[in-house]
Design an enzyme around this catalytic site. Structure first.
Site, PDB file in Angstrom:
ATOM      1  N   GLN A 154       0.814  -1.211   0.000  1.00  0.00           N
ATOM      2  CA  GLN A 154       0.000   0.000   0.000  1.00  0.00           C
ATOM      3  C   GLN A 154       0.846   1.258   0.000  1.00  0.00           C
ATOM      4  OE1 GLN A 154      -1.625  -1.241   3.890  1.00  0.00           O
ATOM      5  NE2 GLN A 154      -1.315   0.871   4.576  1.00  0.00           N
ATOM      6  N   CYS A 160      -5.125   0.291   3.685  1.00  0.00           N
ATOM      7  CA  CYS A 160      -5.207  -1.138   4.000  1.00  0.00           C
ATOM      8  C   CYS A 160      -6.612  -1.697   3.784  1.00  0.00           C
ATOM      9  CB  CYS A 160      -4.750  -1.388   5.429  1.00  0.00           C
ATOM     10  SG  CYS A 160      -5.686  -0.457   6.680  1.00  0.00           S
ATOM     11  N   HIS A 297      -6.191  -1.480  11.683  1.00  0.00           N
ATOM     12  CA  HIS A 297      -5.575  -1.974  10.449  1.00  0.00           C
ATOM     13  C   HIS A 297      -6.451  -3.072   9.859  1.00  0.00           C
ATOM     14  CE1 HIS A 297      -2.435  -2.618   7.571  1.00  0.00           C
ATOM     15  NE2 HIS A 297      -2.108  -3.813   8.007  1.00  0.00           N
ATOM     16  N   ASN A 317      -0.935  -9.444   4.601  1.00  0.00           N
ATOM     17  CA  ASN A 317      -0.846  -8.014   4.844  1.00  0.00           C
ATOM     18  C   ASN A 317      -0.592  -7.284   3.532  1.00  0.00           C
ATOM     19  OD1 ASN A 317      -0.805  -5.629   6.282  1.00  0.00           O
ATOM     20  ND2 ASN A 317       0.938  -6.161   7.568  1.00  0.00           N
TER      21      ASN A 317
END
Length: 361
Positions: A154, A160, A297, A317
């Site tokens: 990102q 996110c 997150h 992630n």
């Protein structure tokens, strides 16, 4: 004059590291590849900073900025070494965030906006199609089943939520159609602006709703990521879009429910990631007491399993492959805590897709 002053400050910072590190063990190896003995030697620390800077293409605007970032690096390295000395179930390492102060990190890279929909335990209930799922497999890894695209980044943007949304849609699309397509986070950044706010944060449910209302989302080849909000391009002639038919929330504070959903498809998950340990996570099973204090997150659950007596959930992630286990983190499960380690059972959702839908349908 400024360069001489900076050189003096730089030397003082190096010497200061010796005092800060003098109590370190001289036997435990560091995961960054330097022994504890190395890390009390100024020239070794400088070598480490220099090689790290080169590896991550770090260029500083001035000697003063370099000194500032070195000091941050030194403090972060100290935290990594001290944490790894405890020999817990996970360990830390230097990554692209090593010259980023923790408050900076939280402000830039965490972008889940839970307050958007009253996600403090008061979410409206939705259907949960996997409620009666039985005989779940002992382990699941959607990467091995071809339903997970390579890890993305990102960048310096709190997007996110868009990456988590897209990863879940990529997964259900592959499961339903057999085709794995990398989809556009940038389209969500540019066009999903009613409740979500680009680099300023967002929520996956709103992004799923946008994709439904927009009758699909483009591939990232047609709508590439820019790391900033841009002008919404809307529908593009001759371009492909992937559709979904709806989305559902996983019941809150229920590990069993998340596993039921995850046995059938990748799932978007909110997580309390605002800790220094999470910033520098390198490997192992992340455990309680190491998380942040609030949901801030978004990641994507892509599997679950067990290793050396540790049960865990695999999370994808969006910080690139330099972070964690090639971009993934394993979060401990089976602790008996309703909300789970890092609160991973509080906010989870997934898109749905009818078998009849495909490109543009």
């Amino acid at each position: 004059m400024e360069s001489k002053l900076s050189a003096v400050i730089f030397l003082l910072l190096l010497l200061g590291f010796i005092a800060c590190s003098s109590s370190a063990s001289h036997h435990d190896p560091s995961v960054v590849g330097y022994s504890q003995e190395d890390l009390v030697l100024p020239h070794k620390v400088l070598d480490l900073f220099s090689s790290w800077s080169l590896k991550h293409s770090k260029i500083y605007a001035s000697p003063k900025e370099k000194v500032k970032r070195y000091e941050v690096f030194r403090q972060n390295l100290k935290h990594i070494v001290e944490t790894n000395r405890r020999n817990g179930s996970y360990w830390l390492g230097l990554n692209q965030f090593a010259d980023v102060a923790h408050e900076e990190f939280r402000a830039i890279y965490l972008g889940l906006s839970t307050g958007l929909a009253g996600t403090d335990g008061t979410r409206a209930a939705t259907a949960f199609r996997y409620e009666n799922a039985m005989d779940l497999p002992r382990e699941v890894d959607w990467r091995k089943k071809g339903a997970v695209t390579p890890v993305k980044s990102q960048g310096d943007c709190g997007s996110c939520w868009a990456f988590s949304t897209v990863a879940a849609v990529e997964g259900i699309n592959q499961i339903t159609t057999g085709k794995l397509e990398s989809l556009s986070e940038q389209e969500l950044m540019d066009c999903d602006s009613t409740f979500d706010h680009g680099c300023g944060g967002g929520l996956m449910d709103f992004a799923f709703a946008y994709i439904m209302g927009n009758q699909g989302i483009h591939t990232d080849e047609d709508y590439p990521y820019l790391m900033e909000e841009g002008y919404c391009k809307g529908k593009q002639p001759q371009s492909k879009v992937v559709t979904i038919s709806g989305y559902e929330d996983v019941p809150e504070n229920s590990e069993a429910s998340l596993l039921k959903a995850l046995a059938h498809q990748p799932v978007s998950v909110g997580i309390a990631a605002g800790s220094k340990d999470f910033q520098f996570y390198k490997g192992g099973v992340f455990e309680e007491g190491s998380c942040g204090t609030e949901l801030d997150h978004a990641v994507t659950a892509v599997g679950y399993g067990s290793s050396n007596g540790q049960d865990y959930i695999i999370m994808k992630n969006s910080w690139g492959t330099s972070w964690g286990e090639q971009g993934y983190v394993r979060i401990k499960r089976g602790t008996g805590k309703p909300e789970g380690v890092c609160d991973i059972y509080r906010i989870a959702s997934y898109p749905t897709k009818n078998n009849s839908t495909g490109w543009g349908a």
